[in-house]
Design a protein around this motif. Structure first.
Motif, PDB file in Angstrom:
ATOM      1  N   GLN A 239      38.443  35.895  40.662  1.00  0.00           N
ATOM      2  CA  GLN A 239      37.267  36.070  39.720  1.00  0.00           C
ATOM      3  C   GLN A 239      36.097  35.070  39.969  1.00  0.00           C
ATOM      4  O   GLN A 239      35.112  35.118  40.050  1.00  0.00           O
ATOM      5  CB  GLN A 239      37.370  36.125  38.441  1.00  0.00           C
ATOM      6  N   SER A 240      36.864  33.854  40.507  1.00  0.00           N
ATOM      7  CA  SER A 240      35.866  32.666  40.840  1.00  0.00           C
ATOM      8  C   SER A 240      35.389  32.735  42.318  1.00  0.00           C
ATOM      9  O   SER A 240      34.622  31.860  42.818  1.00  0.00           O
ATOM     10  CB  SER A 240      36.535  31.342  40.438  1.00  0.00           C
ATOM     11  N   GLN A 241      35.825  33.668  43.135  1.00  0.00           N
ATOM     12  CA  GLN A 241      35.614  33.670  44.304  1.00  0.00           C
ATOM     13  C   GLN A 241      34.576  34.742  45.009  1.00  0.00           C
ATOM     14  O   GLN A 241      33.827  34.428  45.970  1.00  0.00           O
ATOM     15  CB  GLN A 241      36.916  34.117  45.224  1.00  0.00           C
ATOM     16  N   TYR A 242      33.953  35.441  44.011  1.00  0.00           N
ATOM     17  CA  TYR A 242      32.906  36.333  44.237  1.00  0.00           C
ATOM     18  C   TYR A 242      31.548  35.546  44.577  1.00  0.00           C
ATOM     19  O   TYR A 242      31.342  34.628  43.963  1.00  0.00           O
ATOM     20  CB  TYR A 242      32.481  37.424  43.448  1.00  0.00           C
ATOM     21  N   ILE A 243      30.561  35.976  45.664  1.00  0.00           N
ATOM     22  CA  ILE A 243      29.390  35.558  45.957  1.00  0.00           C
ATOM     23  C   ILE A 243      28.511  36.668  45.287  1.00  0.00           C
ATOM     24  O   ILE A 243      28.848  37.946  45.256  1.00  0.00           O
ATOM     25  CB  ILE A 243      29.410  35.268  47.339  1.00  0.00           C
ATOM     26  N   PRO A 244      27.200  36.047  44.961  1.00  0.00           N
ATOM     27  CA  PRO A 244      26.331  37.098  44.567  1.00  0.00           C
ATOM     28  C   PRO A 244      25.429  38.204  45.498  1.00  0.00           C
ATOM     29  O   PRO A 244      24.871  38.994  44.747  1.00  0.00           O
ATOM     30  CB  PRO A 244      25.293  36.346  43.684  1.00  0.00           C
ATOM     31  N   HIS A 245      25.716  38.205  46.644  1.00  0.00           N
ATOM     32  CA  HIS A 245      24.846  39.082  47.580  1.00  0.00           C
ATOM     33  C   HIS A 245      25.596  39.048  48.732  1.00  0.00           C
ATOM     34  O   HIS A 245      26.628  38.377  49.343  1.00  0.00           O
ATOM     35  CB  HIS A 245      23.642  38.332  47.534  1.00  0.00           C
ATOM     36  N   HIS A 246      25.138  39.976  49.648  1.00  0.00           N
ATOM     37  CA  HIS A 246      25.838  40.012  51.139  1.00  0.00           C
ATOM     38  C   HIS A 246      25.827  38.808  51.542  1.00  0.00           C
ATOM     39  O   HIS A 246      25.005  38.124  51.465  1.00  0.00           O
ATOM     40  CB  HIS A 246      25.007  41.244  51.710  1.00  0.00           C
ATOM     41  N   PRO A 247      26.720  38.410  52.614  1.00  0.00           N
ATOM     42  CA  PRO A 247      26.841  36.916  53.032  1.00  0.00           C
ATOM     43  C   PRO A 247      25.858  36.944  54.141  1.00  0.00           C
ATOM     44  O   PRO A 247      25.371  35.735  54.433  1.00  0.00           O
ATOM     45  CB  PRO A 247      28.181  36.947  53.515  1.00  0.00           C
ATOM     46  N   THR A 661      21.941  39.665  41.537  1.00  0.00           N
ATOM     47  CA  THR A 661      21.772  40.825  42.289  1.00  0.00           C
ATOM     48  C   THR A 661      22.457  41.916  41.576  1.00  0.00           C
ATOM     49  O   THR A 661      22.391  43.066  42.161  1.00  0.00           O
ATOM     50  CB  THR A 661      22.314  40.659  43.641  1.00  0.00           C
ATOM     51  N   GLY A 662      23.193  42.055  40.628  1.00  0.00           N
ATOM     52  CA  GLY A 662      23.819  43.095  39.984  1.00  0.00           C
ATOM     53  C   GLY A 662      25.262  43.218  40.296  1.00  0.00           C
ATOM     54  O   GLY A 662      26.137  44.190  39.900  1.00  0.00           O
ATOM     55  N   ALA A 663      25.656  42.527  41.532  1.00  0.00           N
ATOM     56  CA  ALA A 663      26.912  42.814  42.094  1.00  0.00           C
ATOM     57  C   ALA A 663      27.407  41.381  42.540  1.00  0.00           C
ATOM     58  O   ALA A 663      26.962  40.484  43.163  1.00  0.00           O
ATOM     59  CB  ALA A 663      26.650  43.562  43.354  1.00  0.00           C
ATOM     60  N   GLY A 664      28.837  41.348  42.544  1.00  0.00           N
ATOM     61  CA  GLY A 664      29.711  40.213  43.031  1.00  0.00           C
ATOM     62  C   GLY A 664      30.326  40.686  44.283  1.00  0.00           C
ATOM     63  O   GLY A 664      31.083  41.561  44.178  1.00  0.00           O
ATOM     64  N   HIS A 665      30.058  39.814  45.391  1.00  0.00           N
ATOM     65  CA  HIS A 665      30.625  40.371  46.569  1.00  0.00           C
ATOM     66  C   HIS A 665      32.197  39.680  46.968  1.00  0.00           C
ATOM     67  O   HIS A 665      32.227  38.213  46.834  1.00  0.00           O
ATOM     68  CB  HIS A 665      29.732  40.529  47.745  1.00  0.00           C
ATOM     69  N   ILE A 666      33.048  40.326  47.237  1.00  0.00           N
ATOM     70  CA  ILE A 666      34.513  39.764  47.699  1.00  0.00           C
ATOM     71  C   ILE A 666      34.853  40.062  48.908  1.00  0.00           C
ATOM     72  O   ILE A 666      35.513  39.286  49.702  1.00  0.00           O
ATOM     73  CB  ILE A 666      35.684  39.857  46.668  1.00  0.00           C
ATOM     74  N   VAL A 667      34.645  41.492  49.474  1.00  0.00           N
ATOM     75  CA  VAL A 667      34.856  41.873  50.915  1.00  0.00           C
ATOM     76  C   VAL A 667      33.618  41.808  51.834  1.00  0.00           C
ATOM     77  O   VAL A 667      32.526  42.016  51.217  1.00  0.00           O
ATOM     78  CB  VAL A 667      35.174  43.170  50.728  1.00  0.00           C
TER      79      VAL A 667
END
Length: 891
Positions: A239-247, A661-667
């Protein structure tokens, strides 16, 4: 001499008329309909008139096999199959309609692969997500045995497999199964059910065919990348690893080598041109080793017809002869020819349909089969609703046969006198509700009511083929006189010279026309379906409130400006919609991937379990050859900016707190390169846990800082996602105790946005377009695809209802025409021209929003959890845009 002068002036007079010829869909002035005895009108406005004998079957038949005794055809669907009696032309579905996928004896997922045993008594069906293969009795549909492709082979234990396309060698009792999760081909001994070998393939192996002598297997791979996680991610720290947008943007230094985002290390994806990406593998079955990798089609970065290729070729299906392999490259509209003896790509055969359309792309060659004499190729064109017949020797397209909507697979009868073709959407959907509507046994959801088709077509003579080819053309477009169309505001003759200089393109989520406008006077609606209209009864469990105005701003905007009662989403669901509306026709990978139940497992050792789910964004597997609207604008150096579109991939987190951005990105999935730097990182895209009132504040703040107080001018195109009419989980503490409140939230936000825009200095030269990405959440008495299209602005007619047939291609044609951009694909090129919306006499009056019924919706309550408030007094006192005459007078 006088005669020469007369001829000269005649030529001058004639030439402009030729230049003014335009292409439009044949159903320009018709509503969508299904008429199996004559012709059906699709959401695109194109006609469907399938040749031969046509049977309606379950939707999305992406696999097709003919029994050795030529008595049966089997088509595969998600968690089901259809058995077709070829002699009596009757179809039976297994299991019967109404059986939940989870209760299907074939598992909740089945995908692409069907092959018969030698005796025609049973067949093998791929179990998709379950990673297995079922042997099924042809007469009863009973599962005889199930073979898992998970397990230990050599020194590796393969898990989380995803079974896909298959091939069989009856003589040796061997089955070859593609595993899209582990990027491999599995060899099975059918006598024992044991796994004999596992051979690596390219990424996301999609299609398999064996050479006639069974020495080689040929694998078409549609995958671009193996997608990694944020570095260092574990189940414990997830849960702490998500980034807030496409990388990163695709095919950039960062995407190839890696980067850092929000202090986290982001792995790179490597080169999109890698051997494993969008390739064909030739595997020697004597050694189970790959002996050659081919890269068919046009490659990323290559210049084709003076435009840079941004999408991979998407090789997907294969036909094999005694020396040559033929591969359908969906993105490039061509067929690769490979000499597998010398191991070289010899050439590419272009699909040649119509000179005005051929360069636009989007025919999407998919299934293909080769005649026994190896002289003729039959190719289904997913994007043209036709079957192409190609002469191999001359590499010319001999002609076309009309099919259902979205043809998928093609086979020949044993005597090669009959062609069998499946189509995923058949005649279209038709209505799925309304007064007097009787629901079919499969249900009323758009994906269920829209049946597929199975065609039996006599092989045509040359004369018959010429006539059928003309039918395909007549189904696709008609030639119109463009010289009498348009005006100074919207001119086909002078694209890019309109007084409209700024376009705001707002997309909402999942609603049909009748839900909003079934009551609208003067329009073709059904008031019994207008649950989000005016004076409605709102209820949830035991609580009921009557006489509620759920969407006053939608009604007010439609009345104050212009709306259509004949607009259709080309899409069934979001995965299709966000492709279509941004100028990319969903390819065979999008269509098949969206049709099957699948499970994401981000910590799996099978890299394909992190494959994109493609929902609100386009992923590298989906890109068109030259891209869509973003790339089209970039090529012309036309400015654009994006709020919320294209930020949702298959593995994102969507909590109420993911507000950037409404989304947290992990992949780590890239965004289109053209769009990445032009997308807001402080606007929430799709995430129904976030209220649209929050989005309005984000939008107004960034708009003000950039284009009102800042030094930049407003871009030519601004795209905005406003998604909460989709609906979400009820939450009284967040201000959503009723399902209708999501609609009320969306309605108020739309009204606020339009009020804000109409009070800016840019309003004088602005057009606002409002639509939905898909219609899957509702019902409609005309067609399940019918949805919302409104246009607003000074140069839009007031109190006007357009009855002209329209779709996403029509919207894009408006944008491209106003901004002076050429069409990107053949749907844009032939879409209906919506010049009827526009006037030469502007009305600069701004818009003032209205509140939905406050008994059901408290906008302030939706902002409490964010510790924010809404200053309604300030919003209502918005200063009208500057009037030059008034300013001069005051000065």
């Amino acid at each position: 001499m006088k005669q020469l002068y007369f001829l000269f002036f005649c030529l001058i007079a004639i030439q402009p008329l030729k230049a003014q010829q335009i292409l439009e869909v044949p159903g320009l002035n018709e509503f969508a309909k299904i008429d199996t005895s004559s012709y059906s009108v699709l959401p695109s406005g194109r006609y469907v008139r399938p040749a031969g004998n046509t049977i309606r079957i379950t939707d999305d038949p992406f696999g097709l096999s003919i029994s050795p005794n030529k008595k049966w055809a089997i088509t595969i669907h998600n968690a089901a199959f259809t058995r077709i009696d070829l002699i009596n032309q009757k179809a039976k579905r297994f299991p019967e309609f109404g059986t939940p996928d989870k209760n299907s004896p074939y598992g909740k997922s089945s995908f692409l692969g069907i092959v018969f045993d030698s005796k025609s008594e049973s067949f093998y069906l791929s179990g998709g997500d379950a990673g297995n293969v079922h042997q099924v009795d042809i007469e009863t549909g009973r599962v005889l045995r199930t073979i898992s492709i998970d397990g230990i082979i050599g020194d590796k234990n393969f898990q989380d497999s995803f079974a896909s396309d298959m091939a069989i060698v009856p003589e040796t009792h061997e089955l070859f199964v593609l595993d899209q999760a582990n990027f491999r081909m599995v060899r099975i001994d059918l006598n024992t059910g044991n796994l004999k070998s596992s051979t690596p393939t390219g990424r996301i192996p999609f299609g398999i065919t064996l050479s006639p002598d069974h020495r080689f297997a040929f694998i078409a791979n549609v995958g671009m990348y193996a997608y990694p996680l944020v570095k260092g991610t574990t189940p414990e720290n997830l849960q702490s690893q998500y980034i807030p947008h496409h990388p990163y943007g695709n095919d950039t230094k960062e995407s190839r080598e890696g980067t850092r985002v929000a202090g986290k290390e982001i792995p790179g994806l490597g080169d999109p041109r890698a051997d494993e990406a969008m390739s064909v593998y030739q595997i020697d079955l004597r050694t189970n080793q790959n002996v050659q990798i081919y890269k068919p089609g046009f490659q990323i970065g290559e210049m084709v017809e003076e435009m840079e290729v941004v999408g991979g070729s998407s090789p997907n299906s294969i036909a094999v002869g005694s020396q040559y392999v033929y591969v359908s490259n969906a993105t490039n509209d061509n067929i690769a020819v490979i000499d597998y003896r010398s191991k070289k790509i010899l050439t590419h055969i272009p699909i040649q349909f119509s000179k005005p359309l051929d360069k636009r792309r989007g025919y999407l060659p998919f299934g293909l089969t080769l005649s026994k004499d190896e002289k003729t190729l039959y190719v289904t064109l997913l994007g043209l609703n036709a079957l192409a017949i190609i002469d191999v020797a001359s590499q010319k397209t001999k002609g076309f046969i009309p099919t259902g909507w979205g043809p998928t697979r093609v086979k020949l009868s044993e005597d090669e006198k009959t062609i069998y073709v499946t189509s995923c959407r058949g005649y279209g959907a038709g209505p799925n509700g309304g007064a007097g509507y009787v629901a079919p046994k499969q249900g009323t959801y758009i994906g269920d009511v829209q049946l597929g088709t199975f065609q039996s077509i006599p092989v045509p003579t040359a004369t018959e083929l010429a006539k059928l080819t003309q039918v395909v053309q007549n189904n696709t477009y008609v030639v119109k006189d463009g010289s009498i169309r348009g005006n100074k505001t919207f001119s086909l003759a002078k694209p890019g010279q309109s007084p409209i200089k700024h376009i705001v393109y707002i997309t909402k989520e999942n609603r049909t026309y009748d839900e909003f406008f079934g009551q609208f006077k003067g329009a073709n609606g059904d008031s019994t379906l207008a649950r989000y209209g005016m004076n409605r009864t709102v209820y949830e469990k035991n609580k009921t409130i009557k006489n509620v105005d759920v969407s006053p701003n939608h009604q007010q905007i439609a009345k104050a400006f212009s709306m259509s009662d004949n607009f259709y989403c080309d899409s069934d669901a979001s995965i299709h919609g966000h492709h279509w509306m941004m100028g990319v026709i969903p390819n065979e990978w999008v269509e098949t991937n969206s049709s099957v139940s699948k499970t994401g497992k981000i910590f799996s050792e099978a890299p394909g379990r992190r494959r994109p789910g493609s929902t609100g964004s386009m992923d590298p597997e989906d890109y068109a050859e030259i891209g869509g609207i973003w790339e089209a604008l970039e090529r012309k150096n036309i400015s654009f900016y994006n709020f919320g579109e294209a930020n949702e991939t298959g593995h994102v987190r969507e909590d109420w707190s993911d507000t950037l951005t409404g989304a947290g990105h992990i992949v780590m999935v890239p965004m289109q390169k053209a769009l990445f730097s032009k997308t807001s990182h402080n606007y929430a895209g799709f995430n129904t846990s976030i209220p649209d009132q929050f989005r309005v504040q984000q939008f107004e703040t960034e708009f003000t800082e950039k284009w009102l107080r800042g030094k930049e001018k407003m871009p030519s195109l601004v795209t905005i996602q406003l998604p909460n009419d989709h609906g979400g989980d009820l939450d009284s503490t967040a201000g959503f105790p009723f399902r209708s409140l999501f609609m009320a939230d969306n309605d108020l936000a739309l009204g606020r946005m339009l009020q804000f825009l109409s009070h800016t200095p840019y309003w004088k030269n602005m057009l606002v377009i409002v639509t939905e990405d898909d219609p899957q959440g509702g019902v409609d008495h005309i067609d399940a695809h019918r949805s919302i299209l409104m246009m607003a602005g000074p140069y839009v007619k007031r109190d006007y209802i357009s009855h002209r047939h329209a779709n996403f291609g029509s919207i894009l044609r408006v944008i491209y025409t106003l901004l002076g951009v050429p069409a990107v694909n053949h749907y844009d090129q032939t879409a209906s021209v919506l010049d009827d919306f526009f006037t030469e006499t502007p009305n600069f009056k701004p818009y003032q929003f209205s509140f939905p019924d406050k008994r059901i919706f408290d906008a302030d309550k939706t902002m409490i959890r964010y510790n924010r408030s809404i200053d309604w007094r300030k919003i209502k006192k918005t200063v009208e845009m500057d009037d030059e005459d008034e300013q001069r007078k005051n000065h």
